[in-house]
Scaffold this motif. Sequence first.
Motif, short mmCIF file in Angstrom:
data_model
loop_
_atom_site.label_atom_id
_atom_site.label_comp_id
_atom_site.label_asym_id
_atom_site.label_seq_id
_atom_site.Cartn_x
_atom_site.Cartn_y
_atom_site.Cartn_z
N THR A 1 3.43 17.65 13.03
CA THR A 1 2.07 17.56 12.49
C THR A 1 1.89 16.30 11.64
O THR A 1 2.88 15.71 11.18
CB THR A 1 1.72 18.78 11.62
OG1 THR A 1 2.53 18.76 10.44
CG2 THR A 1 1.93 20.08 12.38
N ILE A 2 0.65 15.94 11.44
CA ILE A 2 0.33 14.79 10.59
C ILE A 2 0.81 15.05 9.16
O ILE A 2 1.34 14.15 8.50
CB ILE A 2 -1.18 14.47 10.64
CG1 ILE A 2 -1.56 14.02 12.05
CG2 ILE A 2 -1.57 13.42 9.61
CD1 ILE A 2 -3.04 13.90 12.31
N GLU B 1 0.84 -1.19 0.00
CA GLU B 1 0.00 0.00 0.00
C GLU B 1 0.88 1.24 0.00
O GLU B 1 1.91 1.29 0.66
CB GLU B 1 -0.89 -0.01 1.25
CG GLU B 1 -1.90 1.10 1.32
CD GLU B 1 -2.83 0.97 2.53
OE1 GLU B 1 -3.94 1.50 2.45
OE2 GLU B 1 -2.44 0.33 3.52
N ASN B 2 0.48 2.26 -0.75
CA ASN B 2 1.29 3.48 -0.76
C ASN B 2 0.90 4.41 0.38
O ASN B 2 -0.16 4.26 0.98
CB ASN B 2 1.28 4.17 -2.13
CG ASN B 2 -0.05 4.78 -2.48
OD1 ASN B 2 -0.81 5.20 -1.64
ND2 ASN B 2 -0.33 4.83 -3.77
N VAL B 3 1.77 5.35 0.67
CA VAL B 3 1.60 6.25 1.82
C VAL B 3 0.32 7.08 1.70
O VAL B 3 -0.43 7.20 2.67
CB VAL B 3 2.84 7.16 1.98
CG1 VAL B 3 2.60 8.26 3.00
CG2 VAL B 3 4.06 6.33 2.37
N ASP B 4 0.05 7.64 0.54
CA ASP B 4 -1.14 8.47 0.37
C ASP B 4 -2.43 7.68 0.65
O ASP B 4 -3.33 8.17 1.34
CB ASP B 4 -1.20 9.07 -1.04
CG ASP B 4 -0.34 10.30 -1.19
OD1 ASP B 4 -0.11 11.00 -0.18
OD2 ASP B 4 0.11 10.55 -2.32
N THR B 5 -2.52 6.49 0.13
CA THR B 5 -3.70 5.65 0.34
C THR B 5 -3.87 5.32 1.81
O THR B 5 -4.97 5.39 2.36
CB THR B 5 -3.59 4.36 -0.50
OG1 THR B 5 -3.41 4.71 -1.86
CG2 THR B 5 -4.83 3.49 -0.34
N TYR B 6 -2.76 4.98 2.45
CA TYR B 6 -2.81 4.62 3.87
C TYR B 6 -3.25 5.82 4.72
O TYR B 6 -4.09 5.68 5.61
CB TYR B 6 -1.46 4.09 4.33
CG TYR B 6 -1.44 3.78 5.80
CD1 TYR B 6 -2.26 2.79 6.34
CD2 TYR B 6 -0.64 4.50 6.67
CE1 TYR B 6 -2.28 2.51 7.69
CE2 TYR B 6 -0.65 4.23 8.02
CZ TYR B 6 -1.47 3.23 8.52
OH TYR B 6 -1.49 2.97 9.86
N PHE B 7 -2.69 6.99 4.44
CA PHE B 7 -3.06 8.17 5.22
C PHE B 7 -4.53 8.52 5.00
O PHE B 7 -5.23 8.88 5.95
CB PHE B 7 -2.16 9.36 4.87
CG PHE B 7 -0.98 9.48 5.79
CD1 PHE B 7 -0.96 10.40 6.81
CD2 PHE B 7 0.12 8.65 5.63
CE1 PHE B 7 0.12 10.51 7.66
CE2 PHE B 7 1.20 8.75 6.47
CZ PHE B 7 1.21 9.68 7.50
N ALA B 8 -4.99 8.42 3.78
CA ALA B 8 -6.41 8.72 3.51
C ALA B 8 -7.31 7.79 4.31
O ALA B 8 -8.26 8.24 4.97
CB ALA B 8 -6.69 8.59 2.02
N ILE C 1 -10.84 7.18 9.30
CA ILE C 1 -11.19 6.49 10.55
C ILE C 1 -11.07 7.45 11.74
O ILE C 1 -11.96 7.51 12.60
CB ILE C 1 -10.29 5.25 10.76
CG1 ILE C 1 -10.60 4.20 9.69
CG2 ILE C 1 -10.47 4.67 12.16
CD1 ILE C 1 -9.61 3.06 9.61
N ALA C 2 -9.98 8.22 11.78
CA ALA C 2 -9.77 9.17 12.88
C ALA C 2 -10.88 10.23 12.91
O ALA C 2 -11.37 10.59 13.99
CB ALA C 2 -8.41 9.84 12.74
#
Length: 101
Positions: free
Chosen positions: A62-63, A5-12, A17-18
């Motif tokens: 920051t995130i 999984e790429n970083v952008d997809t994971y962060f989205a 969820i958050a």
Amino acid sequence: MKEGENVDTYFARTLIIANKMKIHGENMQPVVIIEKIMRSMTLRFNYVVCSVEESNNLDTFTIDELQSSLLVHEQRMNGHGGYEQALKVTYDDRIGGRRGG
């Protein structure tokens, strides 16, 4: 984070969820989200996570800064194709000097 999984997809996915947790009354501080993201990264990001932890104050980090840092490293890993190349240097004593007597 899922393998591949790429970083952008994971962060989205993680931020959705958050945000849902916040809507339902959960008090999610940014530092808690950052720590959870860093703990859940795949093994290939271990050195990046360690570097971020050691070189930053997570209370003020920051995130977006975390995401940017991980994206840069992901792009470098993908750009290099997972391997390194070394330069081959040869020496020819005929160049730049005299030979013989």
